[in-house]
Scaffold this motif. Structure first.
Motif, short mmCIF file in Angstrom:
data_model
loop_
_atom_site.label_atom_id
_atom_site.label_comp_id
_atom_site.label_asym_id
_atom_site.label_seq_id
_atom_site.Cartn_x
_atom_site.Cartn_y
_atom_site.Cartn_z
N GLY A 235 0.81 -1.21 0.00
CA GLY A 235 0.00 0.00 0.00
C GLY A 235 0.85 1.26 0.00
O GLY A 235 0.56 2.22 -0.74
N GLY A 480 -3.36 7.03 1.73
CA GLY A 480 -4.61 6.40 2.17
C GLY A 480 -5.22 5.52 1.10
O GLY A 480 -5.62 4.38 1.36
N LEU A 481 -5.28 6.04 -0.13
CA LEU A 481 -5.86 5.25 -1.23
C LEU A 481 -5.00 4.03 -1.55
O LEU A 481 -5.52 2.96 -1.86
CB LEU A 481 -6.03 6.13 -2.47
N LEU A 484 -5.51 1.48 1.37
CA LEU A 484 -6.89 0.96 1.31
C LEU A 484 -7.06 0.00 0.14
O LEU A 484 -7.67 -1.07 0.28
CB LEU A 484 -7.86 2.14 1.18
N ASN A 485 -6.51 0.36 -1.00
CA ASN A 485 -6.63 -0.48 -2.19
C ASN A 485 -5.99 -1.85 -1.96
O ASN A 485 -6.56 -2.88 -2.33
CB ASN A 485 -5.98 0.21 -3.38
N PHE A 487 -5.34 -3.43 0.95
CA PHE A 487 -6.03 -4.23 1.95
C PHE A 487 -7.30 -4.84 1.37
O PHE A 487 -7.61 -6.01 1.62
CB PHE A 487 -6.34 -3.39 3.19
N ILE A 488 -8.05 -4.07 0.58
CA ILE A 488 -9.26 -4.61 -0.04
C ILE A 488 -8.90 -5.66 -1.08
O ILE A 488 -9.56 -6.70 -1.21
CB ILE A 488 -10.10 -3.48 -0.67
N VAL A 501 -12.68 1.32 -4.07
CA VAL A 501 -11.98 2.58 -3.84
C VAL A 501 -12.67 3.73 -4.58
O VAL A 501 -12.84 4.84 -4.04
CB VAL A 501 -10.50 2.48 -4.27
N PHE A 504 -15.78 4.65 -2.75
CA PHE A 504 -15.41 5.39 -1.54
C PHE A 504 -15.10 6.84 -1.87
O PHE A 504 -15.53 7.77 -1.15
CB PHE A 504 -14.20 4.72 -0.89
#
Length: 526
Positions: A235, A480-481, A484-485, A487-488, A501, A504
């Motif tokens: 990430g 952050g993106l 987040l990307n 982990f998803i 994403v 979101f």
């Protein structure tokens, strides 16, 4: 080199009285017959191999052996030699090449690795241990245990313990299998988990099955932290790439209000500038200097994209300030022109940019965590570019002029600031940073005319989400993106992660249109 290393090991074995001379019958058994018989003969020969046995095993691995029903011939320079005495022999016309299937090749590789367990070179021993761990065999336990007793390096010794345990997984002795499961349960290696699962599928004894399942659960509990570290690092790595791609846009769009659809092509120009520098170093400089091409490519990529950006601002953008739709259409057309120009110069196919030697490989933290050096370097590079940009905007005269013109152009002009020149400098700076992004991206993928198209949308999303004109917001949004990307992506897959994403971001912008950090000052009021 390999043969000398093996012979040094075998000399030590001979001094210890552990080796005996290769016999003609052993050579025939290793080279002819059914696969299972040959495997057994090779494994038996390794336990008391001498230098002749090592040479013969190497010849088998090199497909340099011919046979008749009663004799074996080692081929060197199209001549035949006796594997036992080394004397030259006439090779009969009916002699056939020895054929090694995949099982035999794997057995030969493991046999050669077993012979290197007593090498004086720690790297050679470590590589040998890894080979044996990939292909464990109970018949080699005596060699492994002897090497284990003599090993002084703690890391290699721990891996030898795993080799010993893995070699006992298929033992007929239940106690050995239980001992192997208990030992391997302390591992952090995905390869060991695979070995345990393979044995679990063949195991009939209930007690051993329970021990194997407990070992797998124990490894899983240790690997979960490695998976989390991998996700976080991936990430941050993705966030660094997005940050590099968006930093230039944070100036041209965030500060100047220009919707530059050619920003992706400015990234592409930086990547091709790096490719050109690689070619120049390969053609005109010694091979030893090749690793420095990337250092030389950094200023070249910046200047190439900055020059194109300055020409773009002077030739087109300066006539369209305050008209965002027109800048969008104009720069979109320019992006097509730049793509076609690159296709004409370098071809439509992707070109490869090599990593310098110091960026190759990776740093191993855990059994399932290896951090690539090229990604680590990009993260550090992104941080340095961010610090340099923050210093330039916040601490220099040019930065003061850029901020003044952005906040109130008429008053800045009345104070004697040449706003036209400031616009050109600022646009060139944003374009040059895009070139630096292209230089970095060339180290993690192929370079092609469509390179920038993969990042232009993400760059705009990062800038808008962070807050237009806010450097800190760009950093928070990119990281952050990226995290987040990843982990998803770990539980939903890459496609669903992208969709999640995007959803979101849409919801976030609806709830907070000004982004993470709202712009303050006159520009916010207007």
């Amino acid at each position: 080199m390999l043969r000398r290393s093996i012979q040094a090991v075998l000399a030590a074995l001979l001094m210890a009285g552990a080796a005996h001379a290769l016999t003609p019958d052993e050579a025939v058994a290793m080279a002819t017959g059914e696969t299972g018989d040959r495997v057994a003969a090779i494994n038996k020969a390794v336990l008391s191999a001498d230098a002749k046995t090592a040479d013969f095993l190497q010849a088998l691995a090199d497909d340099a052996v011919k046979t008749t029903p009663t004799h074996v011939y080692v081929m060197k320079d199209e001549k035949g030699y006796d594997p036992v005495t080394g004397n030259p022999l006439r090779v009969p016309d009916d002699a056939e090449d020895v054929i090694n299937n995949n099982l035999l090749r794997s057995t030969l590789d493991s046999a050669m690795a077993a012979l290197k367990l007593s090498s004086l070179d720690e790297k050679v021993r470590a590589d040998a241990v890894q080979t044996l761990l990939n292909e464990p065999d109970e018949s080699r336990l005596p060699l492994v245990e002897k090497a284990l007793a003599a090993e002084s390096n703690p890391q290699i010794k721990a891996r030898l313990e795993r080799v010993r345990a893995a070699s006992m997984l298929d033992s007929l002795d239940k106690a050995h299998r239980l001992e192997a499961a208990a030992t391997l349960g302390n591992s952090r290696s995905p390869e060991v988990k695979l070995l345990l699962n393979e044995r679990l599928g063949k195991e009939d004894d209930a007690a051993v099955k329970a021990a194997l399942r407990a070992a797998v659960r124990s490894i899983d509990s240790r690997l979960v932290w490695g998976d989390r570290i991998n996700a976080i690092f991936s990430g941050i790595s993705l966030g660094s790439v997005l940050l590099l791609a968006a930093l230039g846009l944070a100036i041209t769009y965030g500060l100047m209000g220009v919707i530059n659809m050619a920003h992706g092509e400015l990234i592409m120009i930086g990547a091709y500038a790096t490719y050109v520098m690689q070619g120049l170093f390969q053609k005109y400089l010694p091979a030893a200097a090749f690793g420095w091409y990337l250092v030389a490519a950094i200023p070249v990529a910046f200047l190439a994209s900055a020059l194109v950006g300055a020409l773009l601002e002077r030739g087109v953008i300066r006539f369209l300030y305050g008209r965002p739709l027109e800048t969008l259409l104009a720069t979109w057309g320019i992006s097509l022109v730049l793509q076609q120009g690159v296709r004409s110069l370098f071809g439509a196919q992707n070109v490869g940019v090599e990593n310098p030697g110091w960026m190759s490989g990776g740093f191993t933290m855990l059994g399932n965590v290896t951090l690539p050096w090229n990604r680590i370097c990009i993260i550090i590079f992104a941080a340095l570019v961010l610090l340099a940009m923050g210093w330039l905007i916040g601490r220099t005269r040019l930065g003061l002029f850029v901020r003044g013109v952005t906040q109130n152009r008429p008053i800045a002009s009345c104070m004697g600031v040449n706003t036209a020149h400031v616009d050109t400098y600022a646009f060139a700076l944003g374009s040059g940073i895009a070139g630096l992004a292209g230089c970095a991206l060339s180290q993690i993928g192929n370079v092609g005319p469509d390179l920038g198209q993969s990042y232009i949308v993400d760059s705009f999303m990062v800038v808008v989400m962070g807050g237009v004109g806010q450097l800190a917001g760009t950093v928070y949004a990119a990281m952050g993106l990226g995290i987040l990307n990843k982990f998803i992506e770990g539980w939903a897959g890459a496609v669903l992660a992208k969709i999640a994403v995007l959803v979101f971001i849409i919801i976030f912008i609806q709830k907070r249109p000004q982004g993470i950090f709202a712009m303050r000052g006159r520009s916010a009021e207007t």
